[in-house]
Design a protein around this motif. Structure first.
Motif, PDB file in Angstrom:
ATOM      1  N   SER A  64      45.000  46.512  66.247  1.00  0.00           N
ATOM      2  CA  SER A  64      44.300  45.958  67.412  1.00  0.00           C
ATOM      3  C   SER A  64      45.303  45.723  68.532  1.00  0.00           C
ATOM      4  O   SER A  64      46.385  45.203  68.295  1.00  0.00           O
ATOM      5  N   THR A  65      44.935  46.114  69.728  1.00  0.00           N
ATOM      6  CA  THR A  65      45.726  45.813  70.913  1.00  0.00           C
ATOM      7  C   THR A  65      44.910  44.835  71.742  1.00  0.00           C
ATOM      8  O   THR A  65      43.793  45.169  72.163  1.00  0.00           O
ATOM      9  N   VAL A  66      45.451  43.632  71.942  1.00  0.00           N
ATOM     10  CA  VAL A  66      44.707  42.587  72.636  1.00  0.00           C
ATOM     11  C   VAL A  66      45.523  42.019  73.787  1.00  0.00           C
ATOM     12  O   VAL A  66      46.756  42.064  73.773  1.00  0.00           O
ATOM     13  N   ILE A  67      44.824  41.475  74.758  1.00  0.00           N
ATOM     14  CA  ILE A  67      45.436  40.784  75.890  1.00  0.00           C
ATOM     15  C   ILE A  67      45.122  39.302  75.722  1.00  0.00           C
ATOM     16  O   ILE A  67      43.970  38.928  75.523  1.00  0.00           O
ATOM     17  N   VAL A  68      46.142  38.470  75.799  1.00  0.00           N
ATOM     18  CA  VAL A  68      45.979  37.024  75.611  1.00  0.00           C
ATOM     19  C   VAL A  68      45.276  36.445  76.835  1.00  0.00           C
ATOM     20  O   VAL A  68      45.767  36.553  77.958  1.00  0.00           O
ATOM     21  N   LYS A  69      44.118  35.828  76.615  1.00  0.00           N
ATOM     22  CA  LYS A  69      43.331  35.234  77.700  1.00  0.00           C
ATOM     23  C   LYS A  69      43.288  33.716  77.629  1.00  0.00           C
ATOM     24  O   LYS A  69      42.860  33.064  78.571  1.00  0.00           O
ATOM     25  N   GLY A  70      43.698  33.157  76.509  1.00  0.00           N
ATOM     26  CA  GLY A  70      43.701  31.704  76.344  1.00  0.00           C
ATOM     27  C   GLY A  70      44.754  31.312  75.328  1.00  0.00           C
ATOM     28  O   GLY A  70      45.149  32.115  74.486  1.00  0.00           O
ATOM     29  N   LEU A  71      45.239  30.078  75.413  1.00  0.00           N
ATOM     30  CA  LEU A  71      46.276  29.594  74.512  1.00  0.00           C
ATOM     31  C   LEU A  71      45.756  28.383  73.756  1.00  0.00           C
ATOM     32  O   LEU A  71      45.159  27.486  74.349  1.00  0.00           O
ATOM     33  N   SER A  72      46.001  28.379  72.450  1.00  0.00           N
ATOM     34  CA  SER A  72      45.586  27.253  71.625  1.00  0.00           C
ATOM     35  C   SER A  72      46.482  27.177  70.400  1.00  0.00           C
ATOM     36  O   SER A  72      46.862  28.202  69.845  1.00  0.00           O
ATOM     37  N   GLU A  73      46.804  25.969  69.999  1.00  0.00           N
ATOM     38  CA  GLU A  73      47.584  25.743  68.785  1.00  0.00           C
ATOM     39  C   GLU A  73      46.689  25.318  67.635  1.00  0.00           C
ATOM     40  O   GLU A  73      47.147  25.158  66.518  1.00  0.00           O
ATOM     41  N   VAL A  74      45.398  25.108  67.917  1.00  0.00           N
ATOM     42  CA  VAL A  74      44.464  24.574  66.935  1.00  0.00           C
ATOM     43  C   VAL A  74      43.447  25.654  66.571  1.00  0.00           C
ATOM     44  O   VAL A  74      42.870  26.309  67.448  1.00  0.00           O
ATOM     45  N   ARG A  75      43.219  25.823  65.281  1.00  0.00           N
ATOM     46  CA  ARG A  75      42.239  26.799  64.811  1.00  0.00           C
ATOM     47  C   ARG A  75      40.848  26.201  64.918  1.00  0.00           C
ATOM     48  O   ARG A  75      40.567  25.126  64.404  1.00  0.00           O
ATOM     49  N   GLY A  76      39.977  26.901  65.598  1.00  0.00           N
ATOM     50  CA  GLY A  76      38.617  26.409  65.785  1.00  0.00           C
ATOM     51  C   GLY A  76      37.611  27.409  65.255  1.00  0.00           C
ATOM     52  O   GLY A  76      37.952  28.335  64.518  1.00  0.00           O
ATOM     53  N   PRO A  77      36.355  27.248  65.632  1.00  0.00           N
ATOM     54  CA  PRO A  77      35.314  28.179  65.189  1.00  0.00           C
ATOM     55  C   PRO A  77      35.563  29.593  65.738  1.00  0.00           C
ATOM     56  O   PRO A  77      36.232  29.769  66.762  1.00  0.00           O
ATOM     57  N   ALA A  78      35.008  30.583  65.070  1.00  0.00           N
ATOM     58  CA  ALA A  78      35.219  31.982  65.446  1.00  0.00           C
ATOM     59  C   ALA A  78      34.816  32.286  66.893  1.00  0.00           C
ATOM     60  O   ALA A  78      35.556  32.991  67.592  1.00  0.00           O
ATOM     61  N   PRO A  79      33.682  31.795  67.398  1.00  0.00           N
ATOM     62  CA  PRO A  79      33.339  32.093  68.797  1.00  0.00           C
ATOM     63  C   PRO A  79      34.386  31.568  69.788  1.00  0.00           C
ATOM     64  O   PRO A  79      34.664  32.196  70.800  1.00  0.00           O
ATOM     65  N   VAL A  80      34.971  30.413  69.486  1.00  0.00           N
ATOM     66  CA  VAL A  80      36.014  29.857  70.351  1.00  0.00           C
ATOM     67  C   VAL A  80      37.278  30.701  70.239  1.00  0.00           C
ATOM     68  O   VAL A  80      37.933  31.005  71.240  1.00  0.00           O
ATOM     69  N   ALA A  81      37.606  31.131  69.029  1.00  0.00           N
ATOM     70  CA  ALA A  81      38.805  31.945  68.810  1.00  0.00           C
ATOM     71  C   ALA A  81      38.695  33.282  69.531  1.00  0.00           C
ATOM     72  O   ALA A  81      39.684  33.787  70.060  1.00  0.00           O
ATOM     73  N   GLN A  82      37.507  33.862  69.584  1.00  0.00           N
ATOM     74  CA  GLN A  82      37.327  35.151  70.247  1.00  0.00           C
ATOM     75  C   GLN A  82      37.513  35.054  71.756  1.00  0.00           C
ATOM     76  O   GLN A  82      37.764  36.062  72.411  1.00  0.00           O
ATOM     77  N   GLN A  83      37.416  33.870  72.318  1.00  0.00           N
ATOM     78  CA  GLN A  83      37.638  33.688  73.748  1.00  0.00           C
ATOM     79  C   GLN A  83      39.121  33.627  74.093  1.00  0.00           C
ATOM     80  O   GLN A  83      39.485  33.659  75.267  1.00  0.00           O
ATOM     81  N   LEU A  84      39.994  33.567  73.086  1.00  0.00           N
ATOM     82  CA  LEU A  84      41.434  33.492  73.326  1.00  0.00           C
ATOM     83  C   LEU A  84      42.040  34.851  73.660  1.00  0.00           C
ATOM     84  O   LEU A  84      43.172  34.928  74.120  1.00  0.00           O
ATOM     85  N   TYR A  85      41.307  35.934  73.405  1.00  0.00           N
ATOM     86  CA  TYR A  85      41.861  37.267  73.637  1.00  0.00           C
ATOM     87  C   TYR A  85      40.764  38.228  74.069  1.00  0.00           C
ATOM     88  O   TYR A  85      39.575  37.952  73.943  1.00  0.00           O
ATOM     89  N   GLU A  86      41.223  39.377  74.576  1.00  0.00           N
ATOM     90  CA  GLU A  86      40.320  40.461  74.952  1.00  0.00           C
ATOM     91  C   GLU A  86      40.906  41.744  74.399  1.00  0.00           C
ATOM     92  O   GLU A  86      42.063  42.078  74.688  1.00  0.00           O
ATOM     93  N   GLU A  87      40.146  42.452  73.579  1.00  0.00           N
ATOM     94  CA  GLU A  87      40.629  43.703  73.008  1.00  0.00           C
ATOM     95  C   GLU A  87      40.535  44.801  74.058  1.00  0.00           C
ATOM     96  O   GLU A  87      39.545  44.898  74.781  1.00  0.00           O
ATOM     97  N   THR A  88      41.560  45.641  74.152  1.00  0.00           N
ATOM     98  CA  THR A  88      41.564  46.711  75.147  1.00  0.00           C
ATOM     99  C   THR A  88      40.530  47.776  74.780  1.00  0.00           C
ATOM    100  O   THR A  88      40.153  47.933  73.615  1.00  0.00           O
ATOM    101  N   ALA A  89      40.084  48.513  75.768  1.00  0.00           N
ATOM    102  CA  ALA A  89      39.065  49.546  75.556  1.00  0.00           C
ATOM    103  C   ALA A  89      39.591  50.639  74.624  1.00  0.00           C
ATOM    104  O   ALA A  89      38.861  51.126  73.755  1.00  0.00           O
ATOM    105  N   ALA A  90      40.855  51.023  74.786  1.00  0.00           N
ATOM    106  CA  ALA A  90      41.443  52.060  73.929  1.00  0.00           C
ATOM    107  C   ALA A  90      41.480  51.595  72.479  1.00  0.00           C
ATOM    108  O   ALA A  90      41.205  52.369  71.558  1.00  0.00           O
ATOM    109  N   SER A  91      41.806  50.330  72.261  1.00  0.00           N
ATOM    110  CA  SER A  91      41.851  49.775  70.912  1.00  0.00           C
ATOM    111  C   SER A  91      40.465  49.761  70.276  1.00  0.00           C
ATOM    112  O   SER A  91      40.300  50.109  69.102  1.00  0.00           O
TER     113      SER A  91
END
Length: 130
Positions: A64-91
Motif C-alpha cells: 500500500s502506498t498512502v499519504i499521511v492526512k492525520g496524526l494520532s498516537e492513539v488507536r481508535g475505531p477503524a473509521p477514525v483510523a481510515q481518516q488518518l491516511y489516503e491511499e494513492t490511486a496507483a496503489s
C-alpha cells in the motif's frame, strides 16, 4: 477527530494507530525489516511522521502506498483510523489488479483428486519410456 495531534508522531505508533498492524511491536518489526518506507527511504521505528508524508507499506503480499492526512498516537475505531491516511490511486489500482488475478487463478492441483493408482502409474511410466 479525537486524539488527533499536529505534532509529529513516531512512525511505529502511527502505523499501529492507523490499523496497518495489530500491535506496535509488529509495526516496529516491519520497519526494522525495511518493509515500511517513508518518502522512499528506510527509516527507524522512532522516526517521526509528518502530514503529507508518503509511506509505502509492504504487509504480506499486499503493498500500500498512502499519504499521511492525520496524526494520532492513539488507536481508535477503524473509521477514525481510515481518516488518518489516503491511499494513492496507483496503489488502489495495483491492489484491485492483484485481487482480480487471485480470483482468476486456478490452483493446478485442483484437478488431481488423489495419487495415481499402481495401474495408472504404470501407464504413465509406459508413456514416458516409449
Amino acid at each position: 477527530m479525537k486524539h488527533q495531534t499536529d505534532t509529529p508522531v513516531r512512525i511505529d505508533k502511527w502505523l499501529w494507530a492507523a490499523r496497518f498492524f495489530k500491535t506496535r511491536s509488529l509495526a516496529t518489526k516491519a520497519i526494522e525489516l525495511g518493509r515500511v518506507l517513508q518518502n522512499e527511504q528506510r527509516v527507524k521505528p522512532a522516526h517521526m511522521v509528518k502530514l503529507n508524508d508518503v509511506l509505502e507499506i509492504h504487509h504480506g503480499e499486499q503493498v500500500s502506498t498512502v499519504i499521511v492526512k492525520g496524526l494520532s498516537e492513539v488507536r481508535g475505531p477503524a473509521p477514525v483510523a481510515q481518516q488518518l491516511y489516503e491511499e494513492t490511486a496507483a496503489s488502489q489500482q495495483k491492489r484491485q489488479q492483484r485481487a482480480e488475478n487471485r480470483r482468476l487463478f486456478v490452483e493446478p492441483s485442483v484437478h488431481i483428486s488423489s495419487r495415481p493408482t499402481k495401474k495408472q502409474r504404470r501407464a504413465l511410466d509406459h508413456l514416458n519410456f516409449d
